[in-house]
Design a protein around this motif. Sequence first.
Motif, mmCIF file in Angstrom:
data_model
loop_
_atom_site.group_PDB
_atom_site.id
_atom_site.type_symbol
_atom_site.label_atom_id
_atom_site.label_comp_id
_atom_site.label_asym_id
_atom_site.label_seq_id
_atom_site.Cartn_x
_atom_site.Cartn_y
_atom_site.Cartn_z
ATOM 1 N N THR A 90 0.690 -1.405 -0.063
ATOM 2 C CA THR A 90 -0.396 -0.070 -0.167
ATOM 3 C C THR A 90 0.790 1.515 0.253
ATOM 4 O OG1 THR A 90 0.038 -0.013 2.348
ATOM 5 C CG2 THR A 90 -1.767 -1.520 1.263
ATOM 6 N N PRO A 91 0.133 2.163 -0.386
ATOM 7 C CA PRO A 91 1.589 3.601 -0.141
ATOM 8 C C PRO A 91 1.970 3.916 1.566
ATOM 9 C CG PRO A 91 -1.130 4.096 -1.541
ATOM 10 C CD PRO A 91 -1.051 3.383 -0.255
ATOM 11 N N LEU A 92 0.964 3.682 2.122
ATOM 12 C CA LEU A 92 1.541 3.192 2.989
ATOM 13 C C LEU A 92 3.065 2.206 3.838
ATOM 14 C CD1 LEU A 92 1.930 5.532 6.233
ATOM 15 C CD2 LEU A 92 0.316 4.073 6.573
ATOM 16 N N GLN A 93 2.611 1.571 3.528
ATOM 17 C CA GLN A 93 3.539 0.724 3.733
ATOM 18 C C GLN A 93 4.752 0.665 2.567
ATOM 19 O OE1 GLN A 93 1.580 -2.780 2.574
ATOM 20 N NE2 GLN A 93 0.718 -3.287 3.927
ATOM 21 N N ALA A 94 4.274 0.873 1.508
ATOM 22 C CA ALA A 94 5.553 1.745 0.547
ATOM 23 C C ALA A 94 6.504 2.963 0.949
ATOM 24 C CB ALA A 94 5.110 2.378 -0.659
ATOM 25 N N ALA A 95 5.906 3.817 1.289
ATOM 26 C CA ALA A 95 6.361 5.266 2.301
ATOM 27 C C ALA A 95 6.955 4.509 3.649
ATOM 28 C CB ALA A 95 5.153 5.916 2.312
ATOM 29 N N SER A 96 7.570 4.387 3.938
ATOM 30 C CA SER A 96 7.807 3.556 5.371
ATOM 31 C C SER A 96 8.950 2.574 4.809
ATOM 32 C CB SER A 96 7.135 2.424 6.164
ATOM 33 O OG SER A 96 6.792 0.938 5.591
ATOM 34 N N LEU A 97 9.089 1.922 4.090
ATOM 35 C CA LEU A 97 10.137 1.388 3.253
ATOM 36 C C LEU A 97 11.112 2.212 2.963
ATOM 37 C CD1 LEU A 97 8.934 -1.773 3.295
ATOM 38 C CD2 LEU A 97 10.223 -1.350 4.662
ATOM 39 N N THR A 98 10.657 3.183 1.339
ATOM 40 C CA THR A 98 11.662 3.703 0.581
ATOM 41 C C THR A 98 12.635 4.542 0.878
ATOM 42 O OG1 THR A 98 9.569 5.798 0.281
ATOM 43 C CG2 THR A 98 9.464 3.991 -1.137
ATOM 44 N N PHE A 99 12.235 5.628 2.192
ATOM 45 C CA PHE A 99 12.977 6.737 2.302
ATOM 46 C C PHE A 99 14.700 5.224 3.549
ATOM 47 C CE2 PHE A 99 11.425 5.229 6.594
ATOM 48 C CZ PHE A 99 12.872 4.574 7.822
ATOM 49 N N ILE A 100 14.340 4.317 3.378
ATOM 50 C CA ILE A 100 15.632 3.819 4.201
ATOM 51 C C ILE A 100 16.616 3.789 3.064
ATOM 52 C CG2 ILE A 100 16.832 1.433 5.244
ATOM 53 C CD1 ILE A 100 13.526 1.276 5.914
ATOM 54 N N GLY A 101 17.049 3.088 1.688
ATOM 55 C CA GLY A 101 17.934 3.157 0.812
ATOM 56 C C GLY A 101 18.312 4.382 0.522
ATOM 57 N N PRO A 102 17.924 5.508 0.324
ATOM 58 C CA PRO A 102 18.470 6.793 0.253
ATOM 59 C C PRO A 102 19.573 7.389 1.086
ATOM 60 C CG PRO A 102 16.249 6.365 -1.133
ATOM 61 C CD PRO A 102 16.887 5.303 -0.637
ATOM 62 N N LEU A 103 18.459 6.624 2.611
ATOM 63 C CA LEU A 103 19.377 7.925 3.572
ATOM 64 C C LEU A 103 20.947 6.909 4.070
ATOM 65 C CD1 LEU A 103 19.577 9.287 6.068
ATOM 66 C CD2 LEU A 103 17.927 7.406 7.017
ATOM 67 N N LEU A 104 20.825 5.619 3.398
ATOM 68 C CA LEU A 104 22.883 5.166 3.957
ATOM 69 C C LEU A 104 23.322 5.529 3.107
ATOM 70 C CD1 LEU A 104 21.118 1.537 5.162
ATOM 71 C CD2 LEU A 104 21.667 3.564 6.549
ATOM 72 N N GLY A 105 22.013 5.700 1.498
ATOM 73 C CA GLY A 105 23.382 5.856 -0.051
ATOM 74 C C GLY A 105 24.333 7.373 0.522
ATOM 75 N N SER A 106 23.015 7.839 0.630
ATOM 76 C CA SER A 106 23.526 9.365 1.127
ATOM 77 C C SER A 106 24.133 9.558 2.253
ATOM 78 C CB SER A 106 22.407 10.694 2.013
ATOM 79 O OG SER A 106 21.742 10.442 0.317
#
Length: 477
Positions: free
Chosen positions: A271-287
């Motif tokens: 769902t949008p909420l489930q996706a949003a709860s995961l999408t930030f992790i990768g970009p955060l660690l990569g940054s």
Amino acid sequence: MTAPTTTARKGGRWIEQWDPEDETFWRETGRRTATRNLVFSILSEHIGFSLWSLWSVMVLFMGPEYGVDPAGKFFLVAIPTLVGGVLRVPYTFAVARFGGRNWTVVSAALLLVPAVAAAVVMEPGTSYTTFMVVAALTGVGGGNFASSMTNINSFYPLRKKGWALGLNAGGGNIGVPVIQLVGLLVIGTAGAAHPRIVLAVYIPLVVVAAVLAALFMDNLAPVRNDTGAVREAARDPHTWIMALLYVGSFGSFIGYSFAFGLVLQNQFDRTPLQAASLTFIGPLLGSLIRPIGGRLADTYGGARITLVNFAAMAAATLVVVYASAQRSLGIFLTGFIALFVLSGLGNGSTYKMIPGIFQAKAVARGLTGERAAAYGRRLSGAAMGLIGAVGAIGGLGINLAFREAFLTGHSGTPAFVSFLAFYALCSAVTWAVYLRGTRAAAPSAAAGDGAGTAGDGAQPAGTHDPQGRRQPAYADI
């Protein structure tokens, strides 16, 4: 070397003299001034990246009532990547034309245009064409990266560039997961029907970034508009070789950042909420890891770190291909987040390579001291805009590959297979151009004109071809 003299000219604060390679100057005054400019450059670039990636968040708010299918959403998040990549070229030259501080103020203020426009149109019933136009406007946030990196490159000595450029870029890149976290917070509290709250957060921040840049940043008078440097950099094959490698590192980072949420929704039925709860992790660690990539490149050589990194990205992609075929969300997330981390490391190491390559070419020409440093700064600053533009457009390729994969096969697996082949190509190019034969080159370089060692960021003097012409050595870039 005297302290930097700041004078008031038409258009803002200007420093008339700047020589960061002079250790006394750097220790007494240069480092403090450079750090202050770095801090506010990071802030402006951070907001720029957030607005550039705005539509990776807005599409999570776009339910069935918006009438946009998955392929249309992938295209919406791809448009800002293309526009941002193209704008990176003129943004690079704007620093020399208008001054780093002046252009930071202007480029930050321009972010109000896409933010306000999105706040106006983000509702069901808006035509898809309107969404495309407004999404294209957010490309100005992608342009900020090129001008910011070119500006900070001029402030720092070669031995510090990997760390400084890594911090500047990493602080900007982290704008991607931050706006995704803001989107998650809004969806989790107010619900998916209130995307304008995200814009209400960012519009005041744009104003703050522009005002602080005006108050605390400086222009460097020695950085002149030099179209000759642009032509020379464009003719140098290393500019385009590094652009290819930057497609593999930064193109992966920004492409995956924009597409992650949509992949989770369409391949794993989140769902949008489930996706949003995961999408930030990768970009955060990569940054966060990007400055570490720059630091490792300062210490061990950017080419070495880049080669190992691309090999690791290929391995992580194999994991993702397997998980995608098996529809295993846990393994998929492990491999995909590893790709983000490795792309961040690669961003730091590849950008460290750029000034090192042109410094090595300067030494190979027989230049020494400030003359060599000035030549390296001149060409690397021009090359960064071209390389950054091509790298950003690589993100467009990733989103279009996902769009085609889901449109025809309802799975991202074919796209990941193509990415795997590309990482293998990047590994081969890095080894063939920058590492093959360097075991023999390094000792003769060290015995040459004392250009330095890898540990302090200086470059080897080079070797000679059979006709006696000195050739650059890239073992420690």
